[in-house]
Design a protein around this motif. Structure first.
Motif, PDB file in Angstrom:
ATOM      1  N   ALA A 104       0.822  -1.217   0.000  1.00 51.31           N
ATOM      2  CA  ALA A 104       0.000   0.000   0.000  1.00 51.31           C
ATOM      3  C   ALA A 104       0.853   1.263   0.000  1.00 51.31           C
ATOM      4  N   ASN A 151      -2.660   1.595  -6.483  1.00 44.59           N
ATOM      5  CA  ASN A 151      -3.635   2.094  -5.517  1.00 44.59           C
ATOM      6  C   ASN A 151      -4.497   0.939  -5.023  1.00 44.59           C
ATOM      7  N   LEU A 152      -4.121   0.375  -3.871  1.00 42.56           N
ATOM      8  CA  LEU A 152      -4.926  -0.697  -3.303  1.00 42.56           C
ATOM      9  C   LEU A 152      -6.306  -0.161  -2.931  1.00 42.56           C
ATOM     10  N   ALA A 173      -2.564  -5.036   4.514  1.00 37.24           N
ATOM     11  CA  ALA A 173      -2.732  -4.328   3.243  1.00 37.24           C
ATOM     12  C   ALA A 173      -3.906  -3.366   3.298  1.00 37.24           C
ATOM     13  N   ARG A 176      -4.023   0.582   4.915  1.00 31.73           N
ATOM     14  CA  ARG A 176      -3.703   1.819   4.187  1.00 31.73           C
ATOM     15  C   ARG A 176      -4.232   1.792   2.753  1.00 31.73           C
ATOM     16  N   ALA A 177      -5.180   0.889   2.489  1.00 27.19           N
ATOM     17  CA  ALA A 177      -5.840   0.871   1.180  1.00 27.19           C
ATOM     18  C   ALA A 177      -6.901   1.975   1.132  1.00 27.19           C
ATOM     19  N   GLY A 218      -9.612   2.016   5.357  1.00 25.15           N
ATOM     20  CA  GLY A 218      -8.249   2.438   5.065  1.00 25.15           C
ATOM     21  C   GLY A 218      -7.988   3.876   5.457  1.00 25.15           C
TER      22      GLY A 218
END
Length: 430
Positions: A104, A151-152, A173, A176-177, A218
């Protein structure tokens, strides 16, 4: 090369403190990579898996410092690379946490395939499924794979099987997605909750950890903090099991008794006395113990990591016991070693049939993985004559100074160096 040498006969018992969880520590150190500031972790054990993690971290630019009180400072601000050396990644299984921790923030990660204890198959398909659902693309090579995503994005993820590692990796993950991620049929392990609690303290928005549905909103920034790892429930369980095998009395301190629920229930079932305190558990065998049936399951079921030490105890109980490992059906490398010591165990279709009560004799045996090593150590405490356990490097992956811990409980256990070639042990599994 090292060997653990065990001489039986000494009274076994007393009190021992339990270190921080190995399985939590690996996830917590990876989670710290998500922060934009330094993170201080307390209670991190000194084991070889964490040494490998530290070397990987240093390779990519992490600053990692351990003080004399076992606190580990992790500063991720200097990360300059997301390429993890395949040889280092193959040294232990949970190197894959670097995918969730780095993707991320950095958009691309190169990683070797997981190693560590091999129970024939430890697939990472659920990790891949979760990352792909969030928009990641995988390219697989012979010795490594690459994961990329600019960009997750949050996603609704339903795991096909319950996996603690995949749950933690997806949670890392998603922290911060962009947007919301929901993990369904998530693992409920204490180590999952521990990782979530650290992330929350860093500023992540996570709800439901400890249940089968976890929701993560996120965020764009995570801050530094100080956090203490939970105690290692698997080490605690092994000490309690050893009390039953040796007819001793053992108190494990600095534990969370709730995390040991299935282990304590099984020990009571076979006839042991188990007493719970606020942060301690005491176990002893007051009378005749009974054979039993065990089937491993994901938490809160009986842990696969304790079936091997429990098997050593069951060899001491007259009658037939059955142990079925439905999580890792091939996790029986300890059985040929126990049979070398005189045990009568037959494994068929993922089920070990143990005809207990026959005397064990000391001999040279080999630990093929972390928990198999503890199984053999427990068995050696009850054997006639001296037992030498090779393959110590496997035990040191998960236990900090295990010989000293057992000596503190009265066992005659020493760690010795030997000049013998490893090849002299290759036939021990036959």
């Amino acid at each position: 090369m090292k060997q653990i040498v065990v001489n039986p006969g000494s009274p076994f018992g007393g009190a021992v403190s339990v270190p921080g969880s190995k399985n939590s520590s690996l996830a917590l150190m990876a989670a710290a990579c998500l922060s934009d500031e330094p993170v201080l972790l307390r209670g991190i054990p000194k084991i070889t898996d964490l040494d490998v993690f530290s070397r990987i971290g240093e390779d990519i630019g992490l600053i990692i410092y351990r003080d004399e009180d076992n606190a580990v400072l992790i500063d991720p601000r200097g990360i300059r690379s997301t390429v993890v050396d395949p040889a280092r990644a193959s040294a232990f299984r949970t190197a894959y946490y670097f995918i969730g921790a780095l993707l991320a923030k950095h958009g691309k990660v190169s990683m070797g395939y997981p190693g560590g204890d091999d129970f024939v198959s430890r697939p990472i398909d659920q990790h891949i499924k979760a990352m792909m659902a969030m928009g990641a693309k995988f390219v697989f090579h012979t010795d490594y794979y690459e994961v990329e995503c600019a960009n997750l994005r949050g996603a609704d993820i339903y795991f096909d099987t319950i996996s603690s590692g995949a749950t933690i990796n997806a949670m890392l993950a998603a922290a911060r997605a962009t947007g919301r991620t929901t993990l369904r049929q998530a693992a409920r392990d204490p180590e999952v909750v521990d990782t979530a609690q650290l992330l929350i303290k860093m500023g992540a928005k996570i709800r439901g950890a400890g249940s089968d549905t976890i929701t993560i909103e996120g965020v764009g920034h995570l801050r530094g903090c100080t956090y203490t790892a939970i105690p290692d429930r698997l080490i605690a369980g092994a000490f309690l099991i050893a009390a039953g095998a040796t007819k001793g009395i053992v108190t494990v301190n600095d534990v969370i008794p709730e995390h040991l629920g299935s282990c304590m229930a099984k020990l009571r079932e076979i006839g042991m006395e188990v007493e719970e305190g606020d942060q301690s558990v005491t176990a002893y065998a007051a009378g005749r113990l009974r054979p039993t049936r065990v089937r491993t399951a994901m938490y809160p079921g009986f842990p696969t990591d304790l079936q091997q030490p429990l098997t050593a105890l069951l060899t001491r109980i007259p009658g037939t016991s059955l142990v079925a490992d439905r999580i890792y059906p091939k996790r029986y490398q300890h059985v040929p070693q126990l049979n070398r010591m005189g045990a009568r165990i037959d494994v068929r279709s993922g089920v070990a049939r143990i005809k207990g009560g026959t005397p064990l004799r000391g001999t040279l045996v080999h630990a093929s993985d972390v928990r198999a090593g503890i199984c053999l150590l427990v068995a050696a405490l009850t054997a006639e004559g001296t037992t030498s356990i090779a393959g110590v490097r496997h035990i040191e992956r998960g236990y900090e100074n295990i010989a000293a811990s057992f000596r503190a409980l009265g066992a005659d256990v020493t760690m010795r160096d030997t000049a013998d070639a490893f090849g002299s042990y290759t036939s021990l599994g036959s």
